[in-house]
Every structure is written in structure tokens, then in C-alpha cells.
Scaffold this motif. Structure first.
Motif, short mmCIF file in Angstrom:
data_model
loop_
_atom_site.label_atom_id
_atom_site.label_comp_id
_atom_site.label_asym_id
_atom_site.label_seq_id
_atom_site.Cartn_x
_atom_site.Cartn_y
_atom_site.Cartn_z
N TYR A 177 -20.79 13.29 3.84
CA TYR A 177 -20.23 12.64 5.02
C TYR A 177 -20.60 11.16 5.03
CZ TYR A 177 -19.64 17.39 6.69
OH TYR A 177 -19.27 18.71 6.81
N ASP A 178 -19.69 10.35 5.53
CA ASP A 178 -19.94 8.93 5.69
C ASP A 178 -20.16 8.63 7.16
OD1 ASP A 178 -19.47 8.36 2.96
OD2 ASP A 178 -17.32 8.36 3.30
N TYR A 179 -21.07 7.67 7.44
CA TYR A 179 -21.28 7.26 8.82
C TYR A 179 -21.37 5.74 8.86
CZ TYR A 179 -23.09 6.65 13.44
OH TYR A 179 -23.24 6.25 14.72
N PRO A 180 -20.68 5.09 9.79
CA PRO A 180 -19.70 5.68 10.69
C PRO A 180 -18.50 6.21 9.91
CG PRO A 180 -19.76 3.29 10.94
CD PRO A 180 -20.84 3.65 9.97
N THR A 181 -17.85 7.19 10.48
CA THR A 181 -16.73 7.84 9.82
C THR A 181 -15.57 6.86 9.66
OG1 THR A 181 -17.37 9.93 10.82
CG2 THR A 181 -15.14 9.80 9.92
N PRO A 182 -15.08 6.67 8.42
CA PRO A 182 -13.95 5.76 8.22
C PRO A 182 -12.67 6.32 8.87
CG PRO A 182 -14.97 6.34 6.13
CD PRO A 182 -15.57 7.21 7.17
N ARG A 183 -11.75 5.43 9.14
CA ARG A 183 -10.45 5.85 9.70
C ARG A 183 -9.73 6.75 8.72
NH1 ARG A 183 -8.29 -0.10 11.05
NH2 ARG A 183 -9.70 -0.54 9.36
N ARG A 184 -8.90 7.61 9.25
CA ARG A 184 -8.05 8.46 8.40
C ARG A 184 -6.87 7.64 7.91
NH1 ARG A 184 -8.69 13.98 8.73
NH2 ARG A 184 -6.54 14.20 8.12
N LEU A 185 -6.29 8.06 6.80
CA LEU A 185 -5.10 7.39 6.30
C LEU A 185 -3.98 7.45 7.33
CD1 LEU A 185 -4.82 8.67 2.64
CD2 LEU A 185 -5.06 6.30 3.36
N PRO A 186 -3.30 6.34 7.58
CA PRO A 186 -2.17 6.39 8.51
C PRO A 186 -1.06 7.26 7.92
CG PRO A 186 -2.48 4.17 7.63
CD PRO A 186 -3.56 5.02 7.06
N GLY A 187 -0.43 8.05 8.77
CA GLY A 187 0.60 8.97 8.30
C GLY A 187 1.98 8.37 8.16
N ALA A 188 2.19 7.21 8.80
CA ALA A 188 3.54 6.63 8.77
C ALA A 188 3.48 5.12 8.93
CB ALA A 188 4.39 7.24 9.87
N LEU A 189 4.57 4.51 8.49
CA LEU A 189 4.80 3.08 8.63
C LEU A 189 5.90 2.92 9.67
CD1 LEU A 189 3.92 0.41 7.19
CD2 LEU A 189 5.99 0.66 5.83
N VAL A 190 5.73 1.99 10.60
CA VAL A 190 6.70 1.79 11.68
C VAL A 190 7.35 0.42 11.51
CG1 VAL A 190 7.01 1.63 14.18
CG2 VAL A 190 5.36 3.25 13.23
N VAL A 191 8.69 0.37 11.65
CA VAL A 191 9.44 -0.88 11.59
C VAL A 191 10.15 -1.06 12.93
CG1 VAL A 191 11.23 -2.18 10.40
CG2 VAL A 191 9.78 -0.60 9.11
N GLU A 192 9.88 -2.21 13.58
CA GLU A 192 10.47 -2.48 14.89
C GLU A 192 11.08 -3.88 14.90
OE1 GLU A 192 7.63 -0.12 17.94
OE2 GLU A 192 6.68 -1.78 16.86
N LYS A 193 12.24 -3.99 15.53
CA LYS A 193 12.92 -5.28 15.68
C LYS A 193 13.81 -5.19 16.91
CE LYS A 193 15.05 -9.15 14.11
NZ LYS A 193 14.47 -10.44 14.08
N PRO A 194 13.72 -6.17 17.83
CA PRO A 194 14.63 -6.15 18.98
C PRO A 194 16.09 -6.11 18.52
CG PRO A 194 12.91 -7.79 19.29
CD PRO A 194 12.78 -7.29 17.88
N GLY A 195 16.87 -5.24 19.14
CA GLY A 195 18.27 -5.07 18.76
C GLY A 195 18.48 -4.03 17.68
N CYS A 196 17.39 -3.45 17.19
CA CYS A 196 17.47 -2.42 16.15
C CYS A 196 16.70 -1.19 16.60
CB CYS A 196 16.88 -2.93 14.83
SG CYS A 196 17.75 -4.32 14.11
N ARG A 197 17.05 -0.05 15.99
CA ARG A 197 16.32 1.18 16.29
C ARG A 197 14.96 1.15 15.61
NH1 ARG A 197 20.98 5.69 15.28
NH2 ARG A 197 22.21 5.19 17.11
N ARG A 198 13.99 1.73 16.29
CA ARG A 198 12.64 1.87 15.72
C ARG A 198 12.74 2.85 14.55
NH1 ARG A 198 7.86 5.21 16.83
NH2 ARG A 198 6.02 3.88 16.81
N THR A 199 12.19 2.47 13.40
CA THR A 199 12.27 3.31 12.20
C THR A 199 10.86 3.68 11.76
OG1 THR A 199 14.27 2.14 11.53
CG2 THR A 199 13.14 3.41 9.84
N VAL A 200 10.67 4.96 11.44
CA VAL A 200 9.36 5.46 10.99
C VAL A 200 9.52 6.00 9.57
CG1 VAL A 200 7.52 7.12 11.45
CG2 VAL A 200 8.72 6.04 13.37
#
Length: 148
Positions: free
Chosen positions: A85-108
Motif C-alpha cells: 500500500y502507498d500512503y497517501p493513497t494516489p489518485r485512481r486512473l481517470p476513467g474518461a476524457l471530457v470535451v466541452e465547448k459552448p455551442g457543442c454537445r459535451r463528449t465523453v
């Protein structure tokens, strides 16, 4: 001396805690390009890891982006009869990438398959990023639809 009782309890339980400061990569660098459904590059789209609302980057004029890798500092390693075990516990791998732009749909974009390619390429079959040789993932073109 105040740590001595804790060290003795852990040692009797078959655990050993050692100071082992190190920087672990907890998310790889992500490269890609943001485009519309007809292939036109989108500039200024916000690209970030899911759950990391403060970080990320913006796509360039040609739609390309580089989301920087994340690092966490680990101070102590606790060795037990089975896992480490590591302390402090490192963050978990992010599960997704998010793309956001006004006027466009949010894409995951799900990253699990991209991580699998990275693990195979590095020879590491575990999720732990500290052993990745070159933690870079190329997601290619991320297609973003215009909002209606």
C-alpha cells in the motif's frame, strides 16, 4: 520515539512501513484532436479528465490538444503479507476524457481500452502508472456534434 508503538504493531501483524518518497504518475498524458462531425477542427474546446473540473487544457486552432499527465507524491510504502500500500493513497486512473465547448454537445471518451494499449506497450499488466515507460495515450480524433 512516538512512532515506535505503531511500528511494533505493524511489524507484529506482518506489516512493514518504510519511508519511500516517490512521485507516481496517476494519469498519462493524453494527445488527440477535436473535430466536428464533418472533420473541421474545433479551437478552444476544453479537454479534461472526468472529475478534474479545474485541470485540463484547451484545443489549439488546428483542434489538437495535450492533457498533461497527473503526478501524486507517495511518502510511505506499507508492505503486508499480500499487497503493498502507498500512503497517501494516489489518485485512481481517470476513467474518461471530457470535451466541452459552448455551442457543442459535451463528449465523453472512455479511456479503458487506451490504458490497455499503454499497459501492453510498456510490458506492465497492472494499472499502476509508476512503472509506465512512456505514459502517453493517443486518442486520435474526438468527434463533437454541434448543439441543436
Amino acid at each position: 520515539m512516538k512512532w515506535l508503538p505503531l511500528v511494533l504493531v505493524l511489524a507484529c501483524a506482518g506489516c512493514v512501513a518504510l519511508p519511500a518518497p516517490q512521485i507516481q504518475v496517476t494519469a498519462p498524458e493524453i494527445h488527440g484532436r477535436v473535430v466536428t462531425t464533418d472533420g473541421t477542427p474545433i479551437a478552444g474546446a476544453r479537454v479534461h479528465f472526468e472529475g478534474d473540473d479545474d485541470g485540463g487544457t484547451a484545443s489549439a486552432a488546428d483542434g489538437t490538444f495535450v492533457v498533461p499527465k497527473h503526478h501524486d507524491l507517495v511518502l510511505v510504502k506499507v508492505f503486508t503479507p499480500c499487497p503493498v500500500y502507498d500512503y497517501p493513497t494516489p489518485r485512481r486512473l481517470p476513467g474518461a476524457l471530457v470535451v466541452e465547448k459552448p455551442g457543442c454537445r459535451r463528449t465523453v471518451v472512455a479511456l479503458r481500452d487506451h490504458y490497455a494499449q499503454l499497459r501492453r506497450a510498456s510490458g506492465n499488466l497492472h494499472w499502476k502508472g509508476s512503472h509506465w515507460k512512456d505514459p502517453t495515450v493517443k486518442v486520435g480524433d474526438v468527434v463533437v456534434a454541434k448543439a441543436e
